[in-house]
Design a protein around this motif. Structure first.
Motif, PDB file in Angstrom:
ATOM      1  N   UNK A   1      52.282  57.165  26.574  1.00 36.83           N
ATOM      2  CA  UNK A   1      52.731  58.531  26.834  1.00 36.83           C
ATOM      3  C   UNK A   1      53.291  59.171  25.566  1.00 36.83           C
ATOM      4  N   UNK A   2      54.075  58.406  24.806  1.00 34.93           N
ATOM      5  CA  UNK A   2      54.640  58.931  23.576  1.00 34.93           C
ATOM      6  C   UNK A   2      53.557  59.222  22.548  1.00 34.93           C
ATOM      7  N   UNK A   3      52.563  58.339  22.440  1.00 28.73           N
ATOM      8  CA  UNK A   3      51.482  58.533  21.469  1.00 28.73           C
ATOM      9  C   UNK A   3      50.676  59.782  21.813  1.00 28.73           C
ATOM     10  N   UNK A   4      50.293  59.915  23.078  1.00 29.30           N
ATOM     11  CA  UNK A   4      49.521  61.082  23.493  1.00 29.30           C
ATOM     12  C   UNK A   4      50.310  62.369  23.277  1.00 29.30           C
ATOM     13  N   UNK A   5      51.573  62.361  23.658  1.00 27.37           N
ATOM     14  CA  UNK A   5      52.387  63.566  23.523  1.00 27.37           C
ATOM     15  C   UNK A   5      52.580  63.936  22.053  1.00 27.37           C
ATOM     16  N   UNK A   6      52.867  62.930  21.212  1.00 19.39           N
ATOM     17  CA  UNK A   6      53.045  63.200  19.782  1.00 19.39           C
ATOM     18  C   UNK A   6      51.751  63.738  19.162  1.00 19.39           C
ATOM     19  N   UNK A   7      50.615  63.166  19.557  1.00 22.17           N
ATOM     20  CA  UNK A   7      49.324  63.628  19.026  1.00 22.17           C
ATOM     21  C   UNK A   7      49.064  65.074  19.434  1.00 22.17           C
ATOM     22  N   UNK A   8      49.313  65.392  20.702  1.00 22.32           N
ATOM     23  CA  UNK A   8      49.068  66.746  21.181  1.00 22.32           C
ATOM     24  C   UNK A   8      50.005  67.755  20.519  1.00 22.32           C
ATOM     25  N   UNK A   9      51.285  67.387  20.374  1.00 28.08           N
ATOM     26  CA  UNK A   9      52.218  68.298  19.721  1.00 28.08           C
ATOM     27  C   UNK A   9      51.874  68.487  18.252  1.00 28.08           C
ATOM     28  N   UNK A  10      51.381  67.434  17.614  1.00 27.51           N
ATOM     29  CA  UNK A  10      50.968  67.549  16.212  1.00 27.51           C
ATOM     30  C   UNK A  10      49.756  68.475  16.089  1.00 27.51           C
ATOM     31  N   UNK A  11      48.813  68.332  17.047  1.00 27.73           N
ATOM     32  CA  UNK A  11      47.656  69.213  17.054  1.00 27.73           C
ATOM     33  C   UNK A  11      48.085  70.656  17.284  1.00 27.73           C
TER      34      UNK A  11
END
Length: 313
Positions: free
Chosen positions: A294-304
């Motif tokens: 969940x943290x990886x997906x959220x961080x990736x999406x926020x970075x995008x």
């Protein structure tokens, strides 16, 4: 004297700030920090809920990743649902929102029609879908056969079980529809008028006017969709039970994932390991994997999202 006065003012200011933040700090400590630390602690312990926990090192991690036969199918299924189901829900919800905002008459009827399925209880909705998509007696396959289309096995076929769950998720799209409708109605009409004067087509107006204005809402829908799908438990479990024909009662233990582990998700493993097998250490390992994903997906999406903002600027 002046130095003491300044130090006293800073101390009072810090205490006042802590007093205002204390409700959040207490909630964070009780409902997030303590459970997270406890989960990490128990993941290195052998604990069955009856005897005191004993140190087991990395045995729980080794068991889950190398010997537990349900972990990798559940991980693949969860990732599939995150990538496919969340994407389709966002696209479908946005499309329905656009459609309803363009309708001139009967908007309230269509809005109610699409929102009502979202209010259906998850268990009841899943059971209804399982009966509708029953390969032998379901009306959906009967209609498909009459028009000459090969009837899928749906929840009884490992190839079609996840697409069937996706159809169930799209049926209850009312929450995203309302969110996107509110965002679409908030787009300034002046921008549409300026784009029309410049000769922009409908697609160009959507791409260069609508999408930039609602991009924060799209990101919100994706992030919350990922988090919700990481907790996806009830629908695949009920669908597997109904499709398999298992009636669970006293003394009956149902292994989730029917058919052939295709509806198995990581939250089901947490429950199966922790509350059916009483292996709390391994359950904590799966829970930490869920948290990390969940943290990886959220961080990736926020970075995008940050990258898109910089590109737009």
């Amino acid at each position: 004297m002046t130095t003491l006065t300044l130090a006293s003012k800073r101390r009072r200011s810090a205490l006042r700030t802590l007093a205002f933040m204390s409700p959040w700090l207490i909630g964070f400590a009780v409902f997030f920090a303590y459970p997270l630390i406890s989960t990490v602690y128990f993941s290195f312990m052998h604990y069955d809920g009856f005897k005191p926990p004993t140190w087991s090192g990395t045995k729980n991690w080794t068991y889950v990743f190398e010997h537990y036969p349900f972990f990798w199918p559940a991980l693949r299924n969860t990732l599939w649902l995150v990538l496919i189901m969340v994407s389709l829900r966002v696209v479908f919800g946005l499309g329905i929102g656009l459609l309803i905002t363009k309708i001139k008459t009967g908007t309230g009827v269509f809005r109610t029609f699409f929102y009502l399925p979202y209010l259906a209880p998850p268990v009841a909705a899943t059971m209804a879908f399982a009966f509708l998509l029953n390969p032998g007696t379901g009306p959906v396959n009967s209609i498909l056969e009459k028009v000459g289309i090969p009837a899928p096995g749906w929840f009884n076929d490992p190839t079609w079980s996840k697409p069937a769950l996706t159809l169930l998720a799209l049926w209850g799209i009312g929450d995203l529809m309302v969110i996107f409708m509110a965002a679409l109605l908030d787009v300034p009409q002046e921008q549409y008028e300026a784009a029309e004067l410049d000769g922009a087509s409908a697609w160009q107006r959507f791409r260069y006017v609508t999408l930039p204005n609602i991009s924060p809402i799209v990101m919100f829908a994706v992030v919350t969709g990922v988090i919700q799908t990481m907790q996806y438990y009830t629908q695949p479990l009920i669908a597997g039970k109904v499709a398999s024909g298992v009636i669970q009662g006293a003394g009956t233990q149902f292994e989730p994932g029917y058919p052939e582990k295709s509806t198995l998700t990581l939250p089901q493993l947490v429950y199966n390991l922790g509350f059916q097998r009483f292996d709390y250490g391994s359950a904590c390992v799966v829970a930490l994997v869920l948290f990390a994903l969940s943290m990886v997906f959220t961080a990736f999406l926020m970075r995008r999202r940050g990258g898109l903002n910089l590109a737009g600027d």
